[in-house]
Design a protein around this motif. Sequence first.
Motif, short mmCIF file in Angstrom:
data_model
loop_
_atom_site.label_atom_id
_atom_site.label_comp_id
_atom_site.label_asym_id
_atom_site.label_seq_id
_atom_site.Cartn_x
_atom_site.Cartn_y
_atom_site.Cartn_z
N LEU A 106 -2.96 1.99 -4.19
CA LEU A 106 -2.42 3.35 -4.30
C LEU A 106 -3.54 4.31 -3.96
O LEU A 106 -4.55 4.34 -4.66
CB LEU A 106 -1.90 3.64 -5.70
CG LEU A 106 -0.73 2.81 -6.22
CD1 LEU A 106 -0.36 3.24 -7.64
CD2 LEU A 106 0.47 2.94 -5.31
N THR B 171 0.85 -1.18 0.00
CA THR B 171 0.00 0.00 0.00
C THR B 171 0.89 1.23 0.00
O THR B 171 1.82 1.34 0.82
CB THR B 171 -0.91 0.04 1.24
OG1 THR B 171 -1.78 -1.10 1.22
CG2 THR B 171 -1.75 1.30 1.28
N PHE B 172 0.61 2.16 -0.92
CA PHE B 172 1.28 3.45 -0.97
C PHE B 172 0.18 4.50 -0.82
O PHE B 172 -0.70 4.60 -1.67
CB PHE B 172 2.00 3.65 -2.30
CG PHE B 172 3.15 2.70 -2.53
CD1 PHE B 172 4.43 3.01 -2.09
CD2 PHE B 172 2.95 1.50 -3.19
CE1 PHE B 172 5.48 2.14 -2.31
CE2 PHE B 172 3.99 0.62 -3.41
CZ PHE B 172 5.27 0.94 -2.97
N ALA C 60 3.74 7.88 -6.23
CA ALA C 60 4.04 6.70 -5.42
C ALA C 60 5.10 5.82 -6.08
O ALA C 60 6.01 5.34 -5.42
CB ALA C 60 2.78 5.88 -5.17
N ILE C 61 4.98 5.60 -7.39
CA ILE C 61 5.90 4.70 -8.10
C ILE C 61 6.40 5.41 -9.35
O ILE C 61 5.61 5.90 -10.15
CB ILE C 61 5.20 3.39 -8.50
CG1 ILE C 61 4.69 2.66 -7.25
CG2 ILE C 61 6.15 2.49 -9.30
CD1 ILE C 61 3.77 1.50 -7.57
N ASN D 83 -2.22 9.66 -3.52
CA ASN D 83 -0.89 10.09 -3.95
C ASN D 83 -1.03 11.20 -4.98
O ASN D 83 -2.05 11.29 -5.66
CB ASN D 83 -0.12 8.91 -4.54
CG ASN D 83 0.04 7.78 -3.54
OD1 ASN D 83 0.76 7.91 -2.58
ND2 ASN D 83 -0.67 6.69 -3.77
N ASN E 24 1.59 9.86 -0.67
CA ASN E 24 2.92 10.24 -1.15
C ASN E 24 2.81 11.34 -2.21
O ASN E 24 1.77 11.50 -2.83
CB ASN E 24 3.63 9.02 -1.75
CG ASN E 24 3.82 7.94 -0.72
OD1 ASN E 24 4.63 8.07 0.18
ND2 ASN E 24 3.06 6.87 -0.84
#
Length: 126
Positions: free
Chosen positions: A39, A8-9, A20-21, A42, A12
């Motif tokens: 996600l 889990t992100f 996040a990524i 973010n 961010n």
Amino acid sequence: MIDINQATFAGNSAVSAGGAIYQEATGGKAEIITNNLTLSGNNSGGNGGGIANLGTGDEAVVRLNFATLSGNSAPTGGALFLTETSGQSIVLTGSSIIEGTGMIAPCPAALWYPTASIWAVMQLAI
């Protein structure tokens, strides 16, 4: 390649891309594979509030297996931004992309993929 399992992100942020990524690959294949990913909330000041996959090679691929992307935001591609290359694809299996915000053309507000092929398998909600 980025491979993420059961993660889990949330909450961010990034200044320019990938809240996040973020992946940037030159040459070859830029691939992101996720399994059971969440996600949420973010954001990015540029591309891809949740995910930014920037490949300058032959292929840019994002595979989301049983993922939930919700409430992510960016000016371009609130949930997902996929760079413009010759071989783009987004593969969604049992995934939900909801409440993403971003300025998009020619696709839904959550995604930015200028020439990508999209394969949706099983339950997909956009």
